[in-house]
Design an enzyme around this catalytic site. Structure first.
Site, PDB file in Angstrom:
ATOM      1  N   HIS A  18       0.838  -1.207   0.000  1.00 47.85           N
ATOM      2  CA  HIS A  18       0.000   0.000   0.000  1.00 47.85           C
ATOM      3  C   HIS A  18       0.874   1.260   0.000  1.00 47.85           C
ATOM      4  O   HIS A  18       0.611   2.213  -0.731  1.00 47.85           O
ATOM      5  CB  HIS A  18      -0.904   0.035   1.242  1.00 47.85           C
ATOM      6  CG  HIS A  18      -1.899  -1.068   1.309  1.00 47.85           C
ATOM      7  ND1 HIS A  18      -2.115  -1.804   2.446  1.00 47.85           N
ATOM      8  CD2 HIS A  18      -2.755  -1.559   0.374  1.00 47.85           C
ATOM      9  CE1 HIS A  18      -3.062  -2.695   2.225  1.00 47.85           C
ATOM     10  NE2 HIS A  18      -3.459  -2.577   0.958  1.00 47.85           N
ATOM     11  N   LYS A  42     -17.557  -7.080   7.600  1.00 50.78           N
ATOM     12  CA  LYS A  42     -16.190  -7.565   7.557  1.00 50.78           C
ATOM     13  C   LYS A  42     -15.548  -7.422   8.937  1.00 50.78           C
ATOM     14  O   LYS A  42     -15.503  -6.336   9.500  1.00 50.78           O
ATOM     15  CB  LYS A  42     -15.390  -6.763   6.513  1.00 50.78           C
ATOM     16  CG  LYS A  42     -14.070  -7.360   6.149  1.00 50.78           C
ATOM     17  CD  LYS A  42     -13.474  -6.613   4.964  1.00 50.78           C
ATOM     18  CE  LYS A  42     -12.251  -7.318   4.444  1.00 50.78           C
ATOM     19  NZ  LYS A  42     -11.675  -6.637   3.306  1.00 50.78           N
ATOM     20  N   ARG A  91      -2.253  -6.800  -8.171  1.00 52.21           N
ATOM     21  CA  ARG A  91      -1.181  -7.767  -7.935  1.00 52.21           C
ATOM     22  C   ARG A  91      -1.177  -8.870  -8.978  1.00 52.21           C
ATOM     23  O   ARG A  91      -0.143  -9.451  -9.269  1.00 52.21           O
ATOM     24  CB  ARG A  91      -1.336  -8.414  -6.558  1.00 52.21           C
ATOM     25  CG  ARG A  91      -1.040  -7.498  -5.411  1.00 52.21           C
ATOM     26  CD  ARG A  91      -1.303  -8.195  -4.120  1.00 52.21           C
ATOM     27  NE  ARG A  91      -2.732  -8.514  -4.091  1.00 52.21           N
ATOM     28  CZ  ARG A  91      -3.427  -8.796  -3.026  1.00 52.21           C
ATOM     29  NH1 ARG A  91      -2.840  -8.839  -1.872  1.00 52.21           N
ATOM     30  NH2 ARG A  91      -4.712  -9.053  -3.086  1.00 52.21           N
ATOM     31  N   SER A 128      -3.099  -7.794   2.954  1.00 59.50           N
ATOM     32  CA  SER A 128      -3.544  -7.574   4.329  1.00 59.50           C
ATOM     33  C   SER A 128      -4.097  -8.863   4.927  1.00 59.50           C
ATOM     34  O   SER A 128      -3.905  -9.143   6.113  1.00 59.50           O
ATOM     35  CB  SER A 128      -4.603  -6.472   4.379  1.00 59.50           C
ATOM     36  OG  SER A 128      -4.027  -5.228   4.061  1.00 59.50           O
TER      37      SER A 128
END
Length: 147
Positions: A18, A42, A91, A128
């Site tokens: 990040h 979440k 990614r 993460s």
């Protein structure tokens, strides 16, 4: 006119991947708002306040980077802060498909453009989710998060 991008995510935690995206994004825009999205469905490892504090501390007094949180659609938040762009990182090919669909819808409903930066090769394995799992098992994650 100042060019502003929103960089949305849960950032639980904020990783070196990040950090790299924010630093590289500042080569393209004047200001980046690191926007912590609140998703009540979440479960997070770190509280919202911990994430805000950590990201704010990381960027210190750099006036080009702000940290905020939101609980609405990202494009609605972007409009509310006067941002013209959304910054996203990719990614893998799987990220690309997901991000492209969201970017297309966001542009259609708001006119806000999304630009993507490819994650640097040395960071593509970092997420993460993985860092949270390592933390849950008491592992050292210092190589994956900013100091």
């Amino acid at each position: 006119m100042k060019k502003t991008a929103v960089f949305p995510g849960t950032f639980d935690p904020f990783t070196i991947g990040h950090l790299s995206l924010v630093e590289r994004g500042l080569q393209l825009v004047d200001e980046i708002i690191v926007a912590i999205g609140i998703n009540p469905h979440k479960k997070t490892f770190f509280s919202l306040n911990q994430r805000i504090e950590a990201i704010s501390k990381l960027f210190g007094q750099d006036h080009r980077i702000k940290t905020k949180y939101y609980d609405c659609l990202t494009v609605d938040f972007a409009k509310s802060v006067g941002a013209q762009f959304i910054l996203r990182g990719i990614r893998s090919i799987y990220d690309f498909e997901y991000e492209k669909n969201i970017a297309d819808v966001n542009r259609k409903i708001s006119g806000i453009e999304t630009f993507v930066l490819f994650t640097e090769p040395e960071h593509t394995h970092i997420s993460s989710t993985i860092v949270r799992e390592l933390l849950a098992y008491g592992k050292d994650v210092s190589e994956f998060i900013p100091s």
